[in-house]
Design a protein around this motif. Structure first.
Motif, PDB file in Angstrom:
ATOM      1  N   THR A  76       1.244   9.593  -5.224  1.00  0.00           N
ATOM      2  CA  THR A  76       1.807  10.876  -4.804  1.00  0.00           C
ATOM      3  C   THR A  76       2.714  11.447  -5.886  1.00  0.00           C
ATOM      4  OG1 THR A  76       1.703  10.248  -2.469  1.00  0.00           O
ATOM      5  CG2 THR A  76       3.207  12.030  -3.057  1.00  0.00           C
ATOM      6  N   ARG A 104       1.954   1.770  -3.589  1.00  0.00           N
ATOM      7  CA  ARG A 104       0.874   2.367  -4.382  1.00  0.00           C
ATOM      8  C   ARG A 104       0.695   3.848  -4.038  1.00  0.00           C
ATOM      9  NH1 ARG A 104      -4.550  -0.910  -4.034  1.00  0.00           N
ATOM     10  NH2 ARG A 104      -5.134   0.842  -5.402  1.00  0.00           N
ATOM     11  N   SER A 105       0.779   4.154  -2.748  1.00  0.00           N
ATOM     12  CA  SER A 105       0.647   5.545  -2.316  1.00  0.00           C
ATOM     13  C   SER A 105       1.774   6.400  -2.872  1.00  0.00           C
ATOM     14  CB  SER A 105       0.637   5.613  -0.790  1.00  0.00           C
ATOM     15  OG  SER A 105       0.575   6.947  -0.341  1.00  0.00           O
ATOM     16  N   LEU A 127       0.826  -1.199   0.000  1.00  0.00           N
ATOM     17  CA  LEU A 127       0.000   0.000   0.000  1.00  0.00           C
ATOM     18  C   LEU A 127       0.870   1.262   0.000  1.00  0.00           C
ATOM     19  CD1 LEU A 127      -2.725  -1.161   2.543  1.00  0.00           C
ATOM     20  CD2 LEU A 127      -2.960  -0.951   0.061  1.00  0.00           C
TER      21      LEU A 127
END
Length: 489
Positions: A372, A367-368, A364
Motif C-alpha cells: 500500500t 506485506r499489505s 500478511l
C-alpha cells in the motif's frame, strides 16, 4: 548498574518459540514515475516538509494542531497504556512478597461450662513467591509488551502524519476556494459591466433584447457559483478548527483574509522504494505488531512446559502485640513447587496454533502495508506529474481564451460578429481560469499526498507522558453512593 544487571539476568536464559527476525521483502530498485523535477533519487526531505510551501500561517496552524488535536491526544494515551503494560509484564518476572496480620480476642471454656481463659492473639507473617522462568513464558510476555510499546509509538507517529497532511490539505483547499471566489466576483463584475453596456446599446437601438437577456443571464449564472464556493471555504476552515482541537469557527478570523495558494518547491527528493520501510510509520507499526505476535507464540508454547516456583513464608504469633518480635512463636517454610501440564484436552497446543495463525495474519498485514505504501507513492508521483502537464495546458488555454474574448469584443464593437460570440468567449475564459486555479490546488494537494506517502509527518518532540485527565482526592475517602440525578435534557 545493579538494576541493569538484574534486568539482563532476568531477560537472559532459556526460551521456547520462534525468535523474531525482521522479514526480508523484495523491493523495486526505483519509482516508475520518478522523472524530471517531479522527483529525484536523493533521500526524501521529510522533516517539516510543509515549510517548503512558504506559508507562515500554515506553519502556525500545524503546530497548534499537533498541540491540541484530539486524535493525537488519544494516541498519546495509548503510548502511556503501552508503557504501563510493559512495566506490568516486567513486574511479573520479579518475586512477589505480601504481608498479613491479625488481632483476635479469644476465650476458652473450662470443663463443665466454667469460665475459661480470656486472651488476645496477635499474628503477623510474610509470604513470598517467585516463578522461575525456565522456558521463557514471562520473557516472551516482556518481549511482546516491548514490541507493543514500539507499535504504540509508531501509531502516534502515524496519527501525526495524517494530522499534518489533513491540516495542509484543508488549508490549501480553503485558499483555493478563496481564489475561485475572487475570480467569480471579478468575472461577474466584468459581466455586469457588459450587461449594462448591452442594455445601453439596446436603448440606443444598437442591440437586441435577446442580447440583454443573455448578458444578464451569464452574469447571474456566474454569481450563482459564489455561494457554493463560500460554503466549501467555510467547511474547510471549520475542519481546520476541529483539527486543532478548537471550535469549528476558531480560525475564521485568521483565514478570512485571502492569501495565495501555497506552491511546492522543486525538485522533490523521493529516495528509493526501500525508504518506506524506514520512513512510513504505518509500515513500521505493522512490523512491530508482527514482532509482538511472534513473541506471543513463545508465550503459548511455554505454557506447555513445566513451571517451577520458589515459595516461602514466615509466621509469628504472640499474646501481646509487643512480643511479636521477641517472645513469640515463629514458623517458616521454604521450598520449590513444580506444576506439570499432563492432560488438558489439547487446549495448550491449540493455543500455540492460534498464536501462529495470528502471526501469519500480522505478517500478511505487514506485506499489505508495504504494498500500500508503494502504491501510495507511485499514485502520488503519477498524479503530480500529470497534473503539472495539465496545468501547463490550462495556462496556455487561458491565454488563448483571453485573446479570444478580447478579439470577440472588438469585433462586436465594430459590428463584425454577434454578441453570442462575446458571451461564448467570456464563458470559456471564466471556465478555463477556474480550471487553472483548481489545477494549482491539485498540484499542491498531490505534493502533500506525496510527502504523506513517503512518510513525512511531525518530526519534533511530542510529550506523551502527561495525562489528559488529572484525578484528585484519590486516597481513602468517604463516597456518597446515593443515585445522582441524570443531566437535564
Amino acid at each position: 548498574m545493579a538494576v541493569a544487571g538484574l534486568t539482563a539476568a532476568l531477560l537472559a536464559g532459556c526460551a521456547v518459540g520462534p525468535d523474531y527476525q525482521t522479514p526480508f521483502l523484495s523491493m523495486p530498485d526505483g519509482w516508475s514515475h520518478a522523472k524530471g523535477d517531479t522527483a529525484t533519487p536523493r533521500p526524501p526531505e521529510l522533516a517539516r516538509w510543509w515549510r517548503r510551501l512558504r506559508d507562515p500561517l500554515l506553519n502556525q496552524i500545524i503546530e497548534e494542531a499537533v498541540a491540541g488535536n484530539l486524535d493525537v491526544a488519544a494516541a498519546k494515551a495509548r503510548v502511556r497504556e503501552a508503557r504501563a503494560a510493559y512495566r506490568q509484564s516486567f513486574g511479573a518476572m520479579l518475586p512477589g512478597v505480601s504481608g498479613s496480620g491479625s488481632a483476635t480476642s479469644n476465650k476458652s471454656t473450662g470443663a463443665g461450662g466454667s469460665n475459661g481463659e480470656h486472651y488476645k492473639l496477635y499474628q503477623a507473617g510474610f509470604d513470598a513467591s517467585w516463578e522461575i522462568d525456565l522456558f521463557g513464558v514471562n520473557k516472551r510476555a516482556v518481549e511482546a509488551a516491548q514490541y507493543g510499546l514500539d507499535a504504540a509509538e509508531e501509531d502516534l507517529r502515524a496519527t501525526l502524519l495524517t494530522l499534518v497532511g489533513d491540516v495542509a490539505a484543508n488549508y490549501v483547499d480553503a485558499r483555493g476556494y478563496q481564489a475561485r471566489i475572487a475570480l467569480a466576483q471579478r468575472t461577474a463584475g466584468s459581466q455586469r459591466e457588459t450587461a449594462d453596456l448591452t442594455r445601453n446599446k439596446f436603448e440606443a437601438g444598437a442591440a437586441t433584447a435577446l442580447d440583454v437577456a443573455n448578458a444578464s443571464g451569464q452574469q447571474t449564472d456566474t454569481e450563482a457559483n459564489i455561494p457554493a464556493l463560500r460554503a466549501a471555504f467555510h467547511q474547510a476552515v471549520h475542519r481546520l478548527g476541529v483539527l486543532t482541537g478548537k471550535p469549528p469557527a476558531a480560525l475564521a478570523d485568521r483565514m478570512n483574509k485571502p492569501k495565495a495558494i501555497p506552491r511546492p518547491s522543486w525538485p522533490i527528493p523521493t529516495g528509493i522504494p526501500a525508504d518506506v520501510l524506514i520512513d512510513r510509520p504505518d509500515v513500521r507499526l505493522a512490523e512491530r505488531q508482527l514482532a509482538a505476535s511472534t513473541a506471543r507464540i513463545g508465550q503459548a508454547e511455554a505454557e506447555r512446559y513445566p513451571k517451577v516456583s520458589l515459595i516461602g513464608n514466615i509466621d509469628t504469633s504472640a499474646r501481646k502485640f509487643g512480643d511479636l518480635g521477641k517472645s513469640s512463636s515463629i514458623s517458616w517454610s521454604f521450598g520449590p513447587t513444580v506444576s506439570v501440564p499432563i492432560f488438558n484436552g489439547g487446549q495448550l497446543k491449540a493455543g500455540v496454533e492460534i498464536a501462529e495463525a495470528q502471526r501469519d495474519q500480522y505478517f500478511l498485514a505487514y506485506r499489505s502495508a508495504v504494498l500500500t505504501a508503494l502504491e501510495d507513492v507511485e499514485n502520488a508521483l503519477v498524479a503530480l506529474r500529470q497534473e503539472r502537464i495539465k496545468h501547463g495546458r490550462l495556462a496556455s488555454s487561458v491565454q488563448s481564451y483571453r485573446k479570444s474574448a478580447s478579439l470577440a469584443r472588438s469585433l462586436y464593437d465594430t459590428g463584425s460578429s454577434s454578441f453570442l460570440d462575446v458571451l461564448d468567449a467570456e464563458r470559456s475564459l471564466y471556465s478555463a481560469e477556474d480550471a487553472l486555479i483548481a489545477s494549482r490546488v491539485a498540484i499542491t494537494q498531490d505534493y502533500i499526498s506525496l510527502h504523506k506517502a513517503l512518510g513525512g509527518g511531525w518530526s519534533g518532540e511530542v510529550d506523551s507522558s502527561k495525562p489528559e485527565v488529572v484525578d484528585v482526592n484519590t486516597g481513602p475517602h468517604f463516597v456518597d453512593i446515593r443515585p445522582r440525578p441524570a443531566p437535564a435534557r
